[in-house]
Design a protein around this motif. Structure first.
Motif, PDB file in Angstrom:
ATOM      1  N   GLU A 164       3.531 -10.284 -16.453  1.00  0.00           N
ATOM      2  CA  GLU A 164       2.795  -9.067 -16.952  1.00  0.00           C
ATOM      3  C   GLU A 164       3.526  -7.796 -16.913  1.00  0.00           C
ATOM      4  O   GLU A 164       4.023  -7.436 -15.822  1.00  0.00           O
ATOM      5  CB  GLU A 164       1.196  -8.982 -16.396  1.00  0.00           C
ATOM      6  CG  GLU A 164       0.676  -7.817 -16.942  1.00  0.00           C
ATOM      7  CD  GLU A 164      -0.967  -7.814 -16.086  1.00  0.00           C
ATOM      8  OE1 GLU A 164      -1.139  -8.534 -15.284  1.00  0.00           O
ATOM      9  OE2 GLU A 164      -1.643  -6.763 -16.725  1.00  0.00           O
ATOM     10  N   ASN A 184      -0.654  -5.294 -21.777  1.00  0.00           N
ATOM     11  CA  ASN A 184      -1.910  -4.666 -21.618  1.00  0.00           C
ATOM     12  C   ASN A 184      -2.306  -3.912 -22.997  1.00  0.00           C
ATOM     13  O   ASN A 184      -1.553  -2.913 -23.363  1.00  0.00           O
ATOM     14  CB  ASN A 184      -2.385  -3.978 -20.481  1.00  0.00           C
ATOM     15  CG  ASN A 184      -2.087  -4.545 -19.185  1.00  0.00           C
ATOM     16  OD1 ASN A 184      -3.229  -5.470 -18.963  1.00  0.00           O
ATOM     17  ND2 ASN A 184      -1.121  -4.854 -18.499  1.00  0.00           N
ATOM     18  N   GLU A 194      -3.289  -8.617 -23.326  1.00  0.00           N
ATOM     19  CA  GLU A 194      -4.432  -8.561 -22.385  1.00  0.00           C
ATOM     20  C   GLU A 194      -5.470  -7.422 -22.830  1.00  0.00           C
ATOM     21  O   GLU A 194      -4.896  -6.167 -23.013  1.00  0.00           O
ATOM     22  CB  GLU A 194      -4.183  -8.439 -20.932  1.00  0.00           C
ATOM     23  CG  GLU A 194      -3.306  -9.392 -20.333  1.00  0.00           C
ATOM     24  CD  GLU A 194      -2.909  -9.351 -18.834  1.00  0.00           C
ATOM     25  OE1 GLU A 194      -3.339  -8.588 -18.453  1.00  0.00           O
ATOM     26  OE2 GLU A 194      -1.976 -10.388 -18.453  1.00  0.00           O
ATOM     27  N   ASP A 248      -9.217  -9.258 -19.771  1.00  0.00           N
ATOM     28  CA  ASP A 248      -8.591  -8.949 -18.387  1.00  0.00           C
ATOM     29  C   ASP A 248      -9.774  -8.397 -17.469  1.00  0.00           C
ATOM     30  O   ASP A 248     -10.999  -8.250 -18.206  1.00  0.00           O
ATOM     31  CB  ASP A 248      -7.782  -7.613 -18.955  1.00  0.00           C
ATOM     32  CG  ASP A 248      -6.873  -7.493 -17.676  1.00  0.00           C
ATOM     33  OD1 ASP A 248      -6.661  -8.159 -16.515  1.00  0.00           O
ATOM     34  OD2 ASP A 248      -5.872  -6.457 -17.986  1.00  0.00           O
ATOM     35  N   LYS A 275      -8.997 -13.542 -17.163  1.00  0.00           N
ATOM     36  CA  LYS A 275      -8.239 -13.010 -15.886  1.00  0.00           C
ATOM     37  C   LYS A 275      -9.478 -12.799 -15.060  1.00  0.00           C
ATOM     38  O   LYS A 275     -10.005 -11.650 -15.240  1.00  0.00           O
ATOM     39  CB  LYS A 275      -7.217 -12.253 -16.126  1.00  0.00           C
ATOM     40  CG  LYS A 275      -6.265 -12.548 -16.882  1.00  0.00           C
ATOM     41  CD  LYS A 275      -5.188 -11.578 -17.008  1.00  0.00           C
ATOM     42  CE  LYS A 275      -4.281 -11.624 -15.799  1.00  0.00           C
ATOM     43  NZ  LYS A 275      -3.184 -10.435 -16.197  1.00  0.00           N
ATOM     44  N   GLU A 302      -6.711 -12.955 -10.479  1.00  0.00           N
ATOM     45  CA  GLU A 302      -5.751 -11.472 -10.231  1.00  0.00           C
ATOM     46  C   GLU A 302      -5.772 -11.229  -8.702  1.00  0.00           C
ATOM     47  O   GLU A 302      -6.750 -11.374  -7.978  1.00  0.00           O
ATOM     48  CB  GLU A 302      -6.206 -10.266 -10.992  1.00  0.00           C
ATOM     49  CG  GLU A 302      -5.980 -10.786 -12.470  1.00  0.00           C
ATOM     50  CD  GLU A 302      -6.316  -9.308 -13.264  1.00  0.00           C
ATOM     51  OE1 GLU A 302      -7.712  -8.744 -12.883  1.00  0.00           O
ATOM     52  OE2 GLU A 302      -5.670  -8.772 -13.819  1.00  0.00           O
TER      53      GLU A 302
HETATM   54 CA    CA Z   1      -3.813  -6.676 -17.172  1.00  0.00          CA
END
Ligand code: CA
Ligand code: C2E
Ligand code: CA
Length: 576
Positions: free
Chosen positions: A336, A394, A426, A456, A477, A513
């Motif tokens: 990421e 993101n 995301e 996310d 996530k 996460e």
């Molecule tokens: Ca993220």
């Protein structure tokens, strides 16, 4: 010689060259006694009886050779006038020579000091000019602008109103990117020149940095006359320019604030002008006057915004990558991209320190474009070394709101020549909830291109199950607030377990996460979670550092024996 006498010790003249018995010298005088005692005495005197003018008189004992004893005193007179004249002449000459020498020296010193002062002054003036001017365009710079604006605004309070204007070129970055920095520089110089030429004599122009210019218009009383003036300036700016045999026209946005009515200090006025300018950039108007009815001014974000805009131009942003690990085998499947700002003064800034300002001011679009472009470029680089990681970027709610975003992403993929399955995007659950319909459309358009979309920070937002079912997402996530709690908190365990089940039943991949320990990783593996991310595996870091740590995907079930991941390096400061 004028006269010669020999006297006995009693003072009696024994011999005189003129035969006279001159008594003049008393045997009691100290000079005579000294000579009688064996010394020599000389004196300068006048004695017209001996000779006119000055005389040197010398008294000296006379010693008889035979006995070796003094027998008398010899009195010799020599004329002194000629000698005196000579001495005076010599003295005068010496004095003159000295005076001339001193005068020369003085002149030389004066010259040296004049020359030194002049060069110092010139140097100081040069330095002052440099400190207050911009090297590229030769225009006054930000410091000068501030000082001049302060002076003008001060006059405003005593009945001489005026305006401060911020001018920002539209799409300057494109010129820089497509035609190169040289063309960009040329363009800025030309813009500086055109601005100076098209304003009135009392107005001033400064370059504030990047493609931003500031104007101080000291005689500005009403909007209509300033609108007429700036319309003319804007038209003159827009006249065709040929750069590297490409013809283009410069468009600019103007934000205007009047003093003293909008504000009575430069700081506030600049905020007003800035707010007006950005309003212009968002809408279609090129010249916007600040209107307090448009809402409160952004405060701190303004400075961040201005600097961040420069940061994008100067390429001060950097991407760190955090691996996503497949819990089934410990291999890195993708990374990421997390943006950081290598701020020249404040050091490496985290997204929390500048993303809010970027989102407020419309800078998030160029920022996201920069992140995607850089992430794709890096992806191509590690792919070239045989590393198969995908890259996740993101995106913010503002990106999803923009109808042009899906096409912009497609264009970036095409530009970089990278297949869409290499890029993941995301989107936070909160962003999806803002305008559910528009967000769903954007997600669908992106997913159609073959880009995997992840939700996310899942679990802290408000996605309804209905919405979740209809979204074209590939991954959820789980937010780290729940993940970090699975070791000790029954509720967190229950939440994480149900998100995993829910995700799987809807066909999503589930990533946890914020995994910070081996025991959490083990628990997640047992709960059937697919992927995990967190400091336990690796902190975000530049990709070559990651690639060095894990050149080959792991084939064994590494989380049970995660020696490789055991000691996460502190490659950047903790963001907790
Ligand atoms: Ca993220
Ligand atoms: P995020 O997308 O949830 O990213 C994960 C954040 O958690 C990162 O913070 C990461 O450094 C941190 N993190 C990762 N593992 C752990 C862990 O084990 N423990 C703890 N306590 N933290 C961990 P970071 O880099 O400060 O980013 C914060 C947020 O900023 C990101 O949250 C993301 O929403 C946003 N962001 C970052 N880069 C970008 C970007 O390029 N564009 C946009 N729009 N947003 C970004
Ligand atoms: Ca997250």
């Amino acid at each position: 010689m004028a006269r010669l006498r020999l006297r006995s010790f009693t003072g009696q003249v024994v011999f005189s060259d003129d035969g006279g018995q001159h008594k003049g010298l008393s045997s009691k005088s100290s000079a005579f006694r000294a000579a009688a005692g064996g010394g020599t005495r000389a004196a300068i005197l006048r004695d017209p009886r001996v000779a006119p003018g000055q005389l040197i008189r010398v008294l000296q004992p006379v010693v008889a050779n035979a006995s070796g004893r003094a027998t008398g005193v010899l009195e010799v007179y020599l004329p002194y006038d000629a000698i005196a004249a000579q001495v005076q002449t010599d003295m005068r000459r010496t004095v003159w020579t000295l005076a001339a020498g001193l005068a020369c020296l003085y002149l030389l010193l004066a010259l040296v000091s004049w020359y030194t002062t002049r060069s110092l002054r010139r140097h100081a003036a040069q330095r002052e000019h440099q400190a207050l001017h911009d090297g590229l365009t030769g225009l006054p710079n930000r410091e000068w602008f501030r000082a001049t604006a302060e002076k003008a605004v001060g006059q405003g309070s005593i009945g001489e109103p005026g305006a401060l204007v911020l001018v920002d070129l539209d799409r300057f970055k494109e010129v820089n990117d497509t035609l190169g920095h040289h063309a960009g520089d040329q363009l800025l110089r030309l813009v500086g020149h055109r601005l100076t030429e098209s304003l009135r004599t009392d107005d001033s122009v400064a370059r504030l940095g990047g493609d931003e210019f500031g104007l101080v218009l000291p005689q500005a009383t009403d909007q209509s006359s300033i609108l007429a003036l700036l319309t003319r300036v804007r038209e003159e700016l827009a006249a065709e320019i040929v750069l590297d045999s490409t013809s283009l026209s410069v468009e600019a946005s103007f934000g205007v604030a009047f003093y003293p009515q909008d504000a009575d200090n430069v700081e506030e006025l600049l905020k007003c002008a800035d707010a007006a300018m950005y309003q212009g950039k968002r809408g279609a108007a090129g010249i916007v006057f600040y209107d307090s009815a448009d809402g409160p001014l952004p405060t701190h974000s303004l400075t961040v915004h201005r600097e961040l805009k420069l940061a994008l131009e100067r390429d001060e942003l950097v991407l760190h990558y955090q691996p996503k690990v497949d819990l089934a085998n410990g291999a890195i499947t993708g990374v990421e991209a997390l943006v950081r700002w290598a701020h020249p003064q404040r050091g490496l800034l985290t997204p929390a320190e500048f993303l809010p300002a970027a989102e407020q001011s419309g800078l998030i679009e160029p920022l996201t474009a920069w992140v995607i472009r850089r992430a794709l470029r890096d992806q191509a680089r590690w792919a070239a070394t045989g590393i198969p990681w995908t890259v996740a970027v993101n995106v913010s709610a503002h990106n999803l709101e923009s109808a042009a975003f899906p096409d912009a992403v497609a264009a970036l993929l095409a530009e970089m020549g990278i297949s869409s399955d290499r890029l993941h995007l995301e989107v936070t659950e909160t962003a999806l909830a803002l305008d559910a319909k528009i967000a769903a459309q954007a997600v669908a358009a992106l997913a159609e291109q073959g880009i995997a979309i992840a939700i996310d920070d899942f679990g802290i937002g408000y996605t309804s199950l209905f919405q979740l079912r209809s979204l074209a997402v590939a991954e959820v996530k789980i937010d780290r607030v729940f993940v970090s709690g699975v070791e000790h908190n029954d509720h967190d365990r229950a939440i994480v377990r149900s998100i995993i089940d829910l995700g799987h039943s809807l066909g999503f991949l589930v990533t946890a996460e914020g995994v910070e320990s081996r025991s959490v990783a083990d628990w997640l593996t047992g709960a059937g979670c697919d992927h995990a991310q967190g400091y336990y595996f690796a902190r975000p870091q530049p990709w070559p550092d990651l690639a060095q740590r894990d050149p080959t995907p792991r084939d064994a079930f590494q989380t049970l024996h995660p020696t490789h991941w055991a000691a996460p390096e502190r490659s950047e400061r903790s963001s907790t």
